[in-house]
Write an enzyme that holds these catalytic residues in place. Structure first.
Site, PDB file in Angstrom:
ATOM      1  N   LYS A 103      63.182  37.507  18.169  1.00  0.00           N
ATOM      2  CA  LYS A 103      63.042  36.499  15.694  1.00  0.00           C
ATOM      3  C   LYS A 103      62.501  36.761  15.169  1.00  0.00           C
ATOM      4  O   LYS A 103      63.110  36.353  14.131  1.00  0.00           O
ATOM      5  CB  LYS A 103      61.978  35.745  17.057  1.00  0.00           C
ATOM      6  CG  LYS A 103      60.415  36.284  17.182  1.00  0.00           C
ATOM      7  CD  LYS A 103      58.949  35.763  17.153  1.00  0.00           C
ATOM      8  CE  LYS A 103      59.344  35.227  18.678  1.00  0.00           C
ATOM      9  NZ  LYS A 103      59.021  36.786  19.778  1.00  0.00           N
ATOM     10  N   HIS A 141      50.189  38.412  22.903  1.00  0.00           N
ATOM     11  CA  HIS A 141      50.280  39.290  22.354  1.00  0.00           C
ATOM     12  C   HIS A 141      49.343  39.179  21.041  1.00  0.00           C
ATOM     13  O   HIS A 141      48.690  38.393  20.985  1.00  0.00           O
ATOM     14  CB  HIS A 141      51.531  38.075  21.718  1.00  0.00           C
ATOM     15  CG  HIS A 141      51.951  38.640  20.432  1.00  0.00           C
ATOM     16  ND1 HIS A 141      52.595  39.730  19.956  1.00  0.00           N
ATOM     17  CD2 HIS A 141      52.453  37.395  19.185  1.00  0.00           C
ATOM     18  CE1 HIS A 141      53.154  39.573  18.228  1.00  0.00           C
ATOM     19  NE2 HIS A 141      52.622  38.291  18.262  1.00  0.00           N
ATOM     20  N   GLU A 147      56.761  44.138  23.126  1.00  0.00           N
ATOM     21  CA  GLU A 147      57.700  43.613  22.204  1.00  0.00           C
ATOM     22  C   GLU A 147      57.618  43.161  20.184  1.00  0.00           C
ATOM     23  O   GLU A 147      57.153  42.321  20.028  1.00  0.00           O
ATOM     24  CB  GLU A 147      57.241  42.184  22.595  1.00  0.00           C
ATOM     25  CG  GLU A 147      56.994  41.538  23.615  1.00  0.00           C
ATOM     26  CD  GLU A 147      56.338  39.886  24.228  1.00  0.00           C
ATOM     27  OE1 GLU A 147      56.155  39.499  23.590  1.00  0.00           O
ATOM     28  OE2 GLU A 147      56.349  39.802  25.424  1.00  0.00           O
ATOM     29  N   ARG A 158      58.329  43.445  14.339  1.00  0.00           N
ATOM     30  CA  ARG A 158      57.839  44.361  12.478  1.00  0.00           C
ATOM     31  C   ARG A 158      58.391  46.091  12.814  1.00  0.00           C
ATOM     32  O   ARG A 158      58.898  46.762  11.616  1.00  0.00           O
ATOM     33  CB  ARG A 158      56.688  44.190  12.463  1.00  0.00           C
ATOM     34  CG  ARG A 158      56.647  43.956  10.779  1.00  0.00           C
ATOM     35  CD  ARG A 158      55.140  44.156  10.590  1.00  0.00           C
ATOM     36  NE  ARG A 158      55.147  42.920  10.669  1.00  0.00           N
ATOM     37  CZ  ARG A 158      53.943  41.425   9.839  1.00  0.00           C
ATOM     38  NH1 ARG A 158      55.342  41.915   8.875  1.00  0.00           N
ATOM     39  NH2 ARG A 158      54.323  40.195  10.344  1.00  0.00           N
TER      40      ARG A 158
HETATM   41  C1  LIG Z   1      55.614  36.413  21.954  1.00  0.00           C
HETATM   42  C2  LIG Z   1      55.756  37.616  20.772  1.00  0.00           C
HETATM   43  N1  LIG Z   1      55.916  38.896  21.210  1.00  0.00           N
HETATM   44  C3  LIG Z   1      55.946  39.307  19.677  1.00  0.00           C
HETATM   45  C4  LIG Z   1      55.620  39.131  18.711  1.00  0.00           C
HETATM   46  C5  LIG Z   1      56.344  40.421  18.023  1.00  0.00           C
HETATM   47  O1  LIG Z   1      55.681  40.520  16.948  1.00  0.00           O
HETATM   48  P1  LIG Z   1      55.506  41.919  15.718  1.00  0.00           P
HETATM   49  O2  LIG Z   1      56.797  41.685  15.067  1.00  0.00           O
HETATM   50  O3  LIG Z   1      54.544  41.652  15.055  1.00  0.00           O
HETATM   51  O4  LIG Z   1      55.360  43.380  16.642  1.00  0.00           O
HETATM   52  C6  LIG Z   1      55.970  37.773  18.513  1.00  0.00           C
HETATM   53  C7  LIG Z   1      55.748  37.232  16.868  1.00  0.00           C
HETATM   54  O5  LIG Z   1      55.481  36.932  16.624  1.00  0.00           O
HETATM   55  C8  LIG Z   1      55.646  36.734  19.309  1.00  0.00           C
HETATM   56  O6  LIG Z   1      55.363  36.246  19.033  1.00  0.00           O
END
Ligand SMILES: Cc1ncc(COP(=O)(O)O)c(C=O)c1O
Length: 416
Positions: free
Chosen positions: A70, A198, A277, A280
């Site tokens: 995402k 998360h 996961e 960023r």
């Molecule tokens: C369930 C989950 N995992 C991982 C992420 C990735 O987060 P980040 O980009 O802060 O590592 C998100 C992002 O909101 C998320 O909702």
């Protein structure tokens, strides 16, 4: 230089160690062949992705990264991560299909959206994506009906105090709710394989992971009590991604390593696999966006003499990649591409659309002319993935490069 990646040709420029990114951007802004020479674009450092991966593996060897698609689903970024061997965190049918169609095996994909559309669960079942998160009873009943052999992860609440968006308002269960959900899953004969959380994006609090891991450990123990033997712990995302955030990443990694060693030792929890996961972490610093100043207004006539001296209109905006200003607490910093005057003025940057709220930032800047270029670093996370084409302005196109010192690694990674 042109490299072939999984039968797909991705043109990749190579930059010498001496060539500054600004010089490279200047060449690209002048290069022929682009359909509209003023269009905004990204320069994407794929070699940096490899360095970030290596840094992760060194800092947290026991935790396998499953990149959060995402955050940015740029195809070359996904292909490079796939070739490096990461897994992928997908939130939807579309994200699963993008990753699986690259040839990533379904065992390297986690469907980490606790509240899932039934047809997307059916798609996961068809494509063999078994690992998925849940945090409520309705999801358990849907899974029982549509994908009874799924491998489920109980998502717990774990918000860091400083995170963006506070996911815990929407997702995750408390410890007490988690125990009840595990009882329900057991009664339905479902295969719960572990716990996920998360801490929320932009976490700057290493102890947030420690707190969440303690709750996870308690639920591992409860699972064992009712007859589960959990084999997966998913510690989610939230890892910092800006170029200047390496120290913070190492503090977070060290807190996680210590807590995993004390709460999830192989003796206490044999055979448990740890995954994360990060989104960023990988995407943010790889992308620099380059935009053109398309119009300019001198504000000498502003009443009261307050406010900016110059207002510039650039061909990016809060409906495009700069949506991070609204959605992600980002504060993009404009960097002139050409050599500039030392004298600076209070200035305002407006986005390209006709919307009055499309303002990017105020900054002290030298005077620019229409046609000048600005770039903004650290623009890869939650920018283009949540950008729209509002008012008919297209998203910025990516151009890829690797630094000379990472070319060999880049080739090796893709030629495996
Ligand atoms: C369930 C989950 N995992 C991982 C992420 C990735 O987060 P980040 O980009 O802060 O590592 C998100 C992002 O909101 C998320 O909702």
């Amino acid at each position: 230089m042109e490299l072939t990646i999984h039968q797909t040709s991705i043109p990749v420029d190579s930059l010498s160690q001496q060539e500054s990114l600004r010089e490279h951007i200047t060449k690209r802004t002048a290069s022929a062949g682009r359909e509209d020479v003023e269009d905004p674009f990204y320069v994407v450092d794929l070699g940096r992705l490899i360095e970030l991966y290596q840094d992760w593996v060194t800092a947290m060897p026991s935790v396998t990264p499953f990149y959060a698609v995402k955050c940015n689903e740029d195809p070359a970024l996904l292909k490079t991560l796939a070739a490096l061997g990461t897994g992928f965190d997908c939130a939807s049918k579309h994200e699963m299909s993008v990753v699986l169609d690259l040839g990533v095996p379904p065992e390297r994909v986690v469907y980490a959206n606790p509240c899932k559309q039934t047809s997307h669960i059916q798609y996961a079942a068809q494509r063999g994506v078994k690992m998925m998160s849940f945090d409520n009873t309705a999801e358990l009943h849907k899974t029982h009906k549509h994908f009874p052999t799924a491998e489920l992860m109980l998502r717990i609440k774990a918000d860091a105090p400083d995170c963006v968006g506070k996911p815990g308002f929407k997702f995750g269960c408390t410890t007490a709710e988690g125990k009840q959900l595990l009882d329900t899953a057991k009664a339905l004969g479902l295969n719960v394989i572990g716990v996920s959380f998360h801490v929320g994006s932009r976490c700057q609090t290493p102890s947030a992971y420690e707190v969440a891991l303690k709750v996870a450990a308690e639920l591992f123990d409860y699972g064992a009590k009712i007859g589960y033997q959990f084999s997966l712990l998913d510690i989610g995302g939230g890892f910092p991604g800006q170029a200047g955030s390496r120290d913070m990443f190492h503090s977070v990694a060290s807190a996680i390593n210590q807590t995993l060693a004390s709460l999830f030792s192989p003796e206490a929890h044999p055979g448990v696999r740890f995954i994360a996961e990060p989104g960023r972490y990988f995407a943010c610093s790889t992308h620099t966006i380059v935009v053109n100043i398309i119009s300019k207004r001198s504000c000498d006539i502003v009443e009261g003499g307050e406010g900016p001296k110059f207002m510039y209109y650039i061909n990016g905006g809060i409906y495009g990649s700069f949506n991070c200003v609204l959605n992600d607490r980002a504060a993009p910093v404009p960097i002139p591409v050409k050599e500039v005057d030392a004298i600076v003025h209070q200035s305002r940057l407006w986005g390209v659309t006709c919307a009055g709220r499309d303002k990017i930032c105020d900054a002290l800047l030298p005077e620019f002319e229409v046609g000048d270029w600005l770039c903004f670093e650290d623009m890869g996370a939650y920018t283009i993935s949540s950008a729209t084409c509002f008012n008919g302005f297209p998203k910025a196109a990516p151009y890829y490069y690797v630094r000379e010192n990472t070319i060999d690694q880049f080739k090796q990674v893709h030629e495996q």
